[in-house]
Enzyme design. Structure first.
Site, short mmCIF file in Angstrom:
data_model
loop_
_atom_site.label_atom_id
_atom_site.label_comp_id
_atom_site.label_asym_id
_atom_site.label_seq_id
_atom_site.Cartn_x
_atom_site.Cartn_y
_atom_site.Cartn_z
N GLY A 1 0.78 -1.16 0.02
CA GLY A 1 0.11 -0.03 0.23
C GLY A 1 0.74 1.35 0.20
N HIS A 2 0.06 2.44 -0.11
CA HIS A 2 1.04 3.50 0.01
C HIS A 2 1.04 4.28 1.36
CE1 HIS A 2 0.23 4.14 -4.76
NE2 HIS A 2 0.81 2.86 -4.30
#
Ligand SMILES: *[C@@H]1O[C@H](CO)[C@@H](O)[C@H](O)[C@H]1NC(C)=O
Ligand SMILES: *[C@@H]1O[C@H](CO)[C@@H](O)[C@H](O)[C@H]1NC(C)=O
Ligand SMILES: *[C@@H]1O[C@H](CO)[C@@H](O)[C@H](O)[C@H]1NC(C)=O
Ligand SMILES: *[C@@H]1O[C@H](CO)[C@@H](O)[C@H](O)[C@H]1NC(C)=O
Ligand SMILES: *[C@@H]1O[C@H](CO)[C@@H](O)[C@H](O)[C@H]1NC(C)=O
Ligand SMILES: *[C@@H]1O[C@H](CO)[C@@H](O)[C@H](O)[C@H]1NC(C)=O
Ligand SMILES: *[C@@H]1O[C@H](CO)[C@@H](O)[C@H](O)[C@H]1NC(C)=O
Ligand SMILES: *[C@@H]1O[C@H](CO)[C@@H](O)[C@H](O)[C@H]1NC(C)=O
Ligand SMILES: *[C@@H]1O[C@H](CO)[C@@H](O)[C@H](O)[C@H]1NC(C)=O
Length: 405
Positions: free
Chosen positions: A250-251
């Site tokens: 994810g970010h």
């Protein structure tokens, strides 16, 4: 359906009797509205929207006792759906998902960008071991605006909560959302916990939980692996508490992006504690556009975070959306009273801490303390392991690795 006859209760027998008659009913728990009794078929083919909405309508609008909508085991297809309140049944109203609910995969079927919407409900409990399967793999190609120009409107989020207050979302799995998994907008006092949010690391715009224009949202004990931010905190949000999240792929857990549109208001009061990031592109991040209407991000604490192989563990980026990386920013957004504390682990970027604030509005009261990150990337050539700052006025303390700017 439970009916109490007035003659049976009898006015002369009074309050005591009425209570004793009602008690055994209440002890049985809520009245169950099973979607299969309203015509839902778990054959992974039939569109069940009519049956689901009938069960919701009966529970929310027509029940006089506490109500629970039950989606039993099995796989149910369902098109775009709205569960709207306000409910006249006593609070809370429960929706229990035991089965798998699958989205339709024709983008033209979605009149607005959400698949399952919950609106105007005070006291919702959304629970169960079930799965919302957004069928993202069939939809993600439509999200690539470079190739699908004529149909390139935003894809639906899987679950949208709008004006949902004093509510709980727990237990469920969100799998392969088309766009955001959960979108919380205009809500108050909602707890989202024990959720499993899953999509591939390269799936486009599949933020795990996106919150905007909301107050007192609590997000905890969720396992989130997805293609965009695990959690993103959008404009006009206040008093958010996030803890015990595992994020990756994810970010990261981001505040922003903010300021793309002029109507976006300030973000005030965010704590992110005790979270673990595994191989994410970012960890703790605040991102604003240059923007046109002044607003603020203030009173933010990121504390007790563990990073494993994270690219950019700590980031303030006020030139978000600019084509040039780390471009000088003249953002009209002001960032203040931000604390990054007790953050440890490993990173694969030589710039592990990047505080790039606005020339027009330098950051104020940004604290970096006890940040102990080890560089675990490729051998560094012609550069060192460092903290980058512009207009940050940061206050450093405790153990600092990389060294302060
Ligand atoms: C509403 O509730 C009443 C009484 O329980 C019942 O007779 C009726 O069928 C219900 N109507 C709907 C639409 O569920
Ligand atoms: C929930 O709270 C919002 C914001 O205070 C309010 O606008 C909305 O009417 C409330 N919704 C319900 C169903 O109570
Ligand atoms: C928030 O919502 C929960 C769950 O419905 C409820 O128990 C609690 O009382 C609410 N808190 C406030 C301050 O209203
Ligand atoms: C989350 O859900 C996915 C898909 O159903 C499953 O493969 C995975 O094991 C679940 N993870 C956790 C932590 O429950
Ligand atoms: C943290 O979240 C995980 C995953 O949901 C859960 O198993 C664990 O019990 C939680 N820990 C605490 C201290 O709440
Ligand atoms: C900062 O936010 C927290 C909640 O996130 C709140 O309890 C606290 O009162 C806020 N402090 C200030 C100075 O606004
Ligand atoms: C975070 O972890 C620390 C140490 O394990 C613990 O004392 C604290 O209560 C936790 N905080 C939250 C909000 O989970
Ligand atoms: C994280 O990345 C490392 C290096 O690429 C890899 O060895 C590891 O398996 C990854 N961990 C997870 C949980 O994906
Ligand atoms: C490192 O710096 C030297 C001397 O300035 C230069 O010749 C070399 O190309 C640089 N290497 C890289 C990978 O940038």
């Amino acid at each position: 359906m439970v009916l109490l006859s007035c003659s049976l209760i009898g006015a002369s027998r009074g309050h005591e009797t009425r209570r004793s008659l009602l008690l055994p009913i209440l002890n049985k728990g809520p009245e169950i509205f099973d979607v299969t009794k309203y015509g839902a078929v778990a054959d992974d083919k039939k569109d069940n929207v009519v049956a689901f909405r009938a069960a919701w309508g009966a529970a929310c609008k027509n029940s006089t006792t506490q109500a629970k909508v039950l989606i039993p085991e099995g796989t149910y297809r369902i098109a775009q759906t709205l569960f709207a309140g306000p409910c006249s049944s006593p609070k809370p109203i429960t929706i229990e998902i035991m089965g798998t609910i699958k989205a339709n995969t024709d983008p033209s079927e979605y009149a607005s960008p959400e698949w399952f919407a919950f609106e105007n409900i005070d006291g919702l409990v959304l629970t169960g071991k079930g799965v919302f399967d957004g069928q993202g793999p069939a939809m993600w190609p439509f999200n690539d605006c470079r190739t699908v120009k004529q149909t390139c409107s935003p894809l639906p989020s899987s679950l949208k909560f709008y004006k949902v207050n004093n509510s709980i979302v727990t237990g469920i799995t969100s799998l392969n959302s088309m766009q955001f998994h959960l979108h919380v907008h205009g809500c108050n006092n909602v707890s989202l916990f024990d959720l499993n949010i899953t999509a591939p690391g390269n799936s486009p715009n599949t933020d795990g939980i996106h919150v905007s224009s909301s107050d007192s949202i609590k997000i905890f004990s969720n396992v989130i692996g997805t293609g965009d931010d695990c959690i993103s905190i959008g404009h006009s949000s206040t008093n958010l508490a996030v803890h015990n999240i595992t994020c990756g792929p994810g970010h990261g857990i981001s505040i922003g992006s903010l300021g793309k549109r002029p109507e976006e208001g300030s973000v005030d009061g965010v704590t992110v504690t005790n979270c673990t990031f595994v191989n994410t592109t970012n960890g703790a991040r605040i991102k604003t556009w240059i923007g046109t209407v002044a607003a603020e991000v203030r009173n933010v604490t990121y504390e007790g975070l563990i990073m494993y192989g994270v690219q950019n563990p700590i980031v303030i980026d006020q030139s978000y959306g600019s084509r040039v990386a780390r471009a000088p920013s003249s953002s009209v957004w002001k960032i203040s009273d931000v604390h990054f504390r007790k953050i440890k682990g490993t990173t694969i970027s030589s710039i592990a801490v990047s505080l790039e604030c606005s020339t027009r509005n330098p950051c104020e009261g940004v604290e970096v303390a006890d940040v102990d990150l080890a560089y675990a990337g490729r051998t560094l050539i012609n550069t060192t392991f460092l903290t980058a700052c512009s207009n940050a006025k940061a206050i450093f303390g405790g153990i600092l690795n990389p060294p302060p700017c």
